[in-house]
Motif scaffolding. Structure first.
Motif, PDB file in Angstrom:
ATOM      1  N   ALA A  13      -5.271  -6.043   0.229  1.00 33.67           N
ATOM      2  CA  ALA A  13      -6.133  -5.365   1.200  1.00 33.67           C
ATOM      3  C   ALA A  13      -7.560  -5.894   1.132  1.00 33.67           C
ATOM      4  O   ALA A  13      -8.220  -6.083   2.161  1.00 33.67           O
ATOM      5  CB  ALA A  13      -6.112  -3.862   0.947  1.00 33.67           C
ATOM      6  N   SER A  67       0.823  -1.198   0.000  1.00 32.30           N
ATOM      7  CA  SER A  67       0.000   0.000   0.000  1.00 32.30           C
ATOM      8  C   SER A  67       0.866   1.260   0.000  1.00 32.30           C
ATOM      9  O   SER A  67       0.561   2.236  -0.703  1.00 32.30           O
ATOM     10  CB  SER A  67      -0.925  -0.002   1.229  1.00 32.30           C
ATOM     11  N   ARG A 112      -7.808   0.650   3.130  1.00 35.01           N
ATOM     12  CA  ARG A 112      -6.688   0.378   2.235  1.00 35.01           C
ATOM     13  C   ARG A 112      -7.169  -0.118   0.881  1.00 35.01           C
ATOM     14  O   ARG A 112      -6.619   0.250  -0.162  1.00 35.01           O
ATOM     15  CB  ARG A 112      -5.741  -0.651   2.863  1.00 35.01           C
TER      16      ARG A 112
END
Length: 574
Positions: free
Chosen positions: A96, A77, A104
């Motif tokens: 995610a 991320s 996320r």
């Protein structure tokens, strides 16, 4: 009549809509729960990553292989935001999403969509995540990109996700759909999705009109199912039958259409025809136990007890819907006057929503059969086996004993229960009711005041105390204050409104009493409310209207003691 329909998904309309979820977002196999070495999109450019980025991504890959997906998600991320690389952003999104990290997943889906503007899958993923975050207008913008690129797409997931939102969001999204419909007036998905939103905005007639204006030639199963549901909700269920019948003629193998067609007969109380359709459905899908259970319940509605018994016993043999099947089998055996088999069936219900109702039936059958000692043994055993519902079992036992004339035994049992669970408000309330049956007004008042002292906003206790004081004492002003307080807490509770009307009658304010009792009777035409309203009318020389009210209640509750006593007392004076 929807008790058996609930087992068949009421979201058939939704199942007619294809999922927009990416195909590659589930585990690849049992040994590799999250394949970190693959992405489903094609990276169209080569990015020269910095050393820090390469180390971070390598760490993420190693962490993923060692089941440390938290580290993998964090690193991917971060790098998705830093690099703006579509491949990294997609991988970050997939991880995610897999982990259920909503924020996320949203951030990474947006990064992916922005980095890969030509990827329709990226645009869809961003739209889905935005919709789940209730950012519907932004989601529409991404879906419009897909619409422009491929000439058609599905918007129903937006409407369906917004359906659980508030009216403000629904109406904002309706405006967005209207703007797109100006550009694409023939897009069936836009029309269908707008109809869903209209129906959720309490504009079912508008939703139906919108669908009916569309060409019938290209109507999808989803559109037909929604039209049928809207017709039913608008009280025009008979019109849904030919609509569904014609759709079935064109699509005889469509199970969604056929099950909706079968359900429509049931909703219209046309059980014989509904049963025939369900039998055909079961023949097409012999392993579908939801259909089998529905057929059992339909046969119960038709009083076809032996047919219902056969379906329920088959379910038990198949190990499906066991507790619900046993409970309904108990009801069937009751109808067949087989008490022992009914008791066996109810006793086989161990868990679930039917457990406590089964206990109520067991004690009723035992008490009706004069088996008082057996009922005590049974409930002691049940409380030992199910301490999680011991209080409810105490309540069922005491209330059943009191209702069946065993007032003294009920008194003993409820006091034993309060020794185990001191000052429990439900047990105190039940003891108060038993005390009332014993004409022990001091104990009745004592227990209700204990409840009120602990919970001053307990409308049920306030009403019960106020009504009894109004009905059986001269403490009328005190009674009025208690009931007024209950009424302020629960202004739409018909029982409390009835009590308030009765106390005003006892205070001599017949006009106010009549107004309140009419309100209560309109909301809940119960025999006791009818007795009260009839008495107030009688005292105002409205005998004819009083008799009409009483006769209406007698048609449904011919043996109600309060109603019969009132009629006898007043008409004997006539």
């Amino acid at each position: 009549m929807n008790k058996y329909i609930s087992l068949i998904s009421i979201s058939l309309i939704l199942s007619a809509c294809q999922s927009l979820a990416p195909e590659n977002n589930s585990p690849a196999n049992d040994t590799d729960p999250l394949p970190l070495t693959q992405t489903s999109s094609t990276v169209t450019k080569t990015t020269d990553f910095s050393t820090d980025t390469l180390i971070s991504l390598l760490t993420a890959e190693i962490a993923g292989q060692r089941d440390r997906f938290d580290i993998a998600s964090k690193n991917y991320s971060q790098q998705a935001q830093i690099t703006g690389d579509p491949g990294v952003a997609e991988r970050a999104f997939r991880i995610a999403e897999y982990l259920g990290e909503e924020q996320r997943a949203l951030d990474n889906a947006l990064a992916w969509a922005n980095a890969a503007p030509d990827s329709l899958e990226a645009q869809r993923s961003a739209a889905i995540q935005l919709a789940q975050a209730q950012r519907y207008e932004e989601a529409m913008q991404y879906m419009e990109k897909v619409l422009i690129a491929q000439g058609d797409t599905q918007f129903d997931f937006l409407a369906l996700s917004a359906a659980q939102s508030d009216q403000k969001n629904i109406r904002a999204l309706l405006q967005s759909f209207d703007h797109l419909l100006i550009k694409y007036p023939q897009n069936q998905q836009l029309v269908f999705s707008k109809a869903i939103l209209l129906s959720q905005d309490d504009r079912k007639a508008d939703a139906l009109t919108l669908l009916e204006k569309q060409s019938k030639k290209n109507a999808t199963a989803a559109t037909i199912l929604l039209r049928a549901r809207l017709l039913s909700q608008l009280g025009r269920g008979e019109e849904a039958l030919p609509l569904l019948r014609r759709a079935l003629e064109d699509n005889p193998e469509d199970g969604r259409l056929r099950i909706t067609y079968a359900r429509q007969f049931i909703e219209l109380n046309r059980f014989e025809e509904g049963r025939a359709e369900f039998i055909e459905l079961l023949q097409q899908s012999p392993s579908d136990d939801d259909l089998r259970f529905s057929l059992a319940l339909i046969n119960m509605d038709l009083k076809a007890w032996r047919e219902a018994q056969a379906y329920l016993e088959e379910l038990i043999l198949r190990g499906s819907h066991i507790n619900a099947a046993q409970y309904n089998l108990g009801q069937v055996y009751e109808e067949l006057n087989d008490t022992e088999q009914a008791l066996n069936a109810y006793s086989a219900v161990f868990v679930g929503n039917n457990y406590l109702p089964a206990q109520q039936r067991i004690i009723t059958l035992l008490l009706n059969d004069g088996r008082l000692r057996e009922s005590a043994t049974h409930f002691n055993e049940q409380r030992s086996a199910r301490p999680d519902v011991a209080i409810q079992l105490h309540l069922i036992e005491a209330e059943a004993l009191a209702s069946n004339g065993h007032t003294q035994t009920a008194w003993v049992r409820i006091n034993q229960a309060l020794q185990d669970h001191p000052n429990n408000p439900s047990l105190l309330y039940t003891r108060a009711m038993v005390a009332d049956k014993r004409d022990d007004l001091p104990q009745f008042e004592h227990d209700l005041r204990l409840i009120i002292e602990d919970d001053p906003n307990n409308a049920m206790a306030l009403n019960a105390l106020g009504y009894t004081l109004a009905d059986r004492t001269d403490r009328l002003e005190e009674a009025r204050q208690l009931i007024e307080q209950a009424h302020e807490l629960e202004p739409y509770d018909a029982a409390i409104t009835d009590s308030l009307g009765w106390v005003y009658y006892r205070l001599g304010d017949l006009a106010t009493a009549e107004r309140l009792l009419r309100e209560a009777f309109d909301a809940f035409p119960d025999a006791e409310v009818a007795a009260h309203l009839g008495e107030v009318l009688w005292q105002q020389n409205k005998q004819r209207e009083a008799r009409q009210v009483w006769n209406q209640a007698l048609a449904n509750q011919p043996n109600d003691a309060v109603l019969l006593e009132t009629i006898q007392r007043l008409t004997n004076k006539d």
